[in-house]
Design a protein around this motif. Structure first.
Motif, mmCIF file in Angstrom:
data_model
loop_
_atom_site.group_PDB
_atom_site.id
_atom_site.type_symbol
_atom_site.label_atom_id
_atom_site.label_comp_id
_atom_site.label_asym_id
_atom_site.label_seq_id
_atom_site.Cartn_x
_atom_site.Cartn_y
_atom_site.Cartn_z
ATOM 1 N N PHE A 109 40.335 38.904 32.938
ATOM 2 C CA PHE A 109 40.735 40.211 32.526
ATOM 3 C C PHE A 109 39.580 40.997 31.650
ATOM 4 C CE2 PHE A 109 44.681 38.301 33.467
ATOM 5 C CZ PHE A 109 45.340 39.087 34.788
ATOM 6 N N ARG A 159 41.242 44.801 27.703
ATOM 7 C CA ARG A 159 42.040 45.610 27.220
ATOM 8 C C ARG A 159 42.978 45.279 26.267
ATOM 9 N NH1 ARG A 159 41.200 50.164 30.476
ATOM 10 N NH2 ARG A 159 40.094 49.532 32.571
ATOM 11 N N LYS A 351 46.041 43.250 38.635
ATOM 12 C CA LYS A 351 45.626 44.288 38.237
ATOM 13 C C LYS A 351 45.458 44.118 36.431
ATOM 14 C CE LYS A 351 45.618 46.976 41.974
ATOM 15 N NZ LYS A 351 44.486 47.382 42.285
ATOM 16 N N LEU A 352 46.533 43.676 36.066
ATOM 17 C CA LEU A 352 46.193 43.698 34.460
ATOM 18 C C LEU A 352 47.022 42.512 34.016
ATOM 19 C CD1 LEU A 352 47.782 47.157 33.602
ATOM 20 C CD2 LEU A 352 45.510 46.395 33.224
ATOM 21 N N GLU A 356 49.296 43.333 28.822
ATOM 22 C CA GLU A 356 48.819 44.602 28.715
ATOM 23 C C GLU A 356 49.655 45.554 29.869
ATOM 24 O OE1 GLU A 356 46.104 47.734 27.745
ATOM 25 O OE2 GLU A 356 46.345 45.891 27.051
ATOM 26 N N LYS A 393 45.115 51.071 39.774
ATOM 27 C CA LYS A 393 44.641 50.423 38.784
ATOM 28 C C LYS A 393 43.260 49.566 39.518
ATOM 29 C CE LYS A 393 46.650 51.581 34.875
ATOM 30 N NZ LYS A 393 45.975 52.108 33.805
ATOM 31 N N GLU A 396 41.485 43.844 37.738
ATOM 32 C CA GLU A 396 40.546 43.136 36.708
ATOM 33 C C GLU A 396 40.480 41.751 36.494
ATOM 34 O OE1 GLU A 396 41.451 45.249 32.899
ATOM 35 O OE2 GLU A 396 40.680 47.117 33.756
#
Length: 412
Positions: A109, A159, A351-352, A356, A393, A396
């Motif tokens: 990520f 993030r 995605k995340l 997060e 998104k 990541e």
């Protein structure tokens, strides 16, 4: 020469990689197309036993030195990539010597700064990245590490509750000392300021940064933020004995910028009328350590702060302020956090990271409540978020990404 692989976690799959080929000639089926930053060396992401490692081709003695340096930084609990091994004794099919390789684990990520800007982030991202880098540099300097090549390129960003956390990715030029002098710290700041200005100018020339932004002004922020943090950590403060609440206030200020206080030096004057306070031992991760202790979740500092706030709200809503904190945390984890993070479909799970994602769902619920002028259950918020926000998104975690090396770079 004999191929030698030094690693702290031996993996037989390493022997299957084509070490007799220069790294830039490795077949595509070995590689993971993750976003790469700009490096003076050839770097590739390689699939290995279900995971991904970064391979950097570099002189063998430098690879060994950086490997040991990264191991030392990990022992000091500094935010850096995890060293995996060193490969030496490489030769090609004709018997010609090849450079060695440094192996590090891919930080999930995380993204290089150019990949972040390629996603069209909102205005102000550049200042948030500088702030994250300033916190990282303060932490490294407190541990006695002189970086020698501070830059956005040598940093990975993750993030962290809407902000970013910075991790050192290149320790090739670094050195560890018992403590750094003011001159060494100033030298690192000068290097950072010059490198960041050049990197932001490259972004601007590649139309990835608003042309109204002044790269030099933004790069100077690293010095300002660093000095603010350093002063907050080391400044001696005096106040009257009737203002003892200011001790707690000082600790809260330190916590708010990501640092905890292990020990305070508190002295009074001869008459006992004034108190002097100065933090003696400071470390980062106050909120993340508390969350880890309560729930076992190992997340970023900003994420931990946000999750703890939700835990505290859950505790208050359930009228359980007098219950044991560990019991309440367990209930929150099993009844709120885990059910929400598990609502994400498998195809969107990259995605995340979960912490997060949970932070963004809390943000989304707040916006929904503001729009509807009423409380919104978190179950409805996650349903709406997964349907309308999460699919847009960038991925990541997955092994498909933009190769930032191919972006236009203007020579400085």
């Amino acid at each position: 020469m004999t191929l030698q692989i030094t690693t702290n976690r031996p993996d037989p799959a390493l022997l299957d990689l084509p070490w007799s080929l220069p790294l830039e000639e490795w077949p595509e089926h070995h590689l993971a197309a993750l976003p790469r930053g700009i490096s003076r060396h050839v770097v590739r992401f390689v699939r290995l036993s279900g995971g991904v490692i970064a391979v950097k081709e570099i002189k063998t003695d430098l690879a060994r030195r950086e490997y040991e340096m990264l191991r030392n930084l990990r022992r000091l609990d500094q935010p850096s990539v995890e060293p995996f091994g060193v490969v030496s004794g490489r030769v090609d099919a004709d018997g010609n010597e090849l450079d060695g390789c440094l192996l590090t684990r891919h930080l999930k990520f995380s993204l290089p700064y150019r990949a972040l800007f390629s996603q069209g982030l909102r205005p102000g991202t550049e200042t948030r990245l500088i702030d994250a880098l300033a916190v990282l540099l303060v932490r490294l300097h407190l541990s006695g590490f002189w970086w020698g090549d501070v830059s956005l390129s040598n940093t990975l960003f993750r993030r962290d509750a809407g902000s970013f956390a910075a991790h050192l990715v290149d320790a090739e030029t670094g050195e560890l000392f018992p403590a750094l002098s003011d001159g060494q710290r100033a030298h690192d700041l000068d290097i950072a300021r010059v490198n960041i200005a050049g990197e932001l100018m490259d972004l601007q020339a590649g139309e990835l940064l608003d042309e109204d932004i002044d790269p030099v002004e933004i790069s100077n922020r690293i010095v300002t933020r660093y000095e603010e943090l350093w002063l907050e950590l080391h400044e001696t403060e005096e106040f009257d004995t009737g203002e003892r609440w200011r001790v707690e206030e000082r600790i809260r200020r330190l916590n708010s910028v990501g640092f905890d206080v292990d020990e305070l030096a508190i002295t009074t004057d001869v008459g006992g009328t004034r108190i002097t306070i100065q933090p003696k031992v400071v470390d980062a991760g106050h909120h993340s350590r508390r969350l880890l202790r309560l729930t076992g979740l190992d997340v970023g500092e900003g994420q931990a702060r946000r999750l703890l706030n939700d835990l505290d709200s859950y505790r208050a809503a359930a009228d359980r302020q007098n219950d044991d904190e560990e019991f309440v945390a367990h209930d929150w984890l099993t009844r709120v956090y885990e059910p929400i993070t598990r609502r994400v479909p498998r195809e969107l799970s990259g995605k995340l990271e979960p912490a997060e994602l949970f932070h963004e769902v809390l943000e989304h619920r707040w916006y929904m409540a503001e729009r509807e002028q009423q409380d919104v259950p978190i179950e409805r918020a996650i349903e709406d978020y997964v349907a309308s926000i999460l699919p847009t998104k960038p991925d990541e975690k997955a092994v498909v990404g933009v190769d930032t090396v191919e972006m236009p770079v203007i020579a400085g």
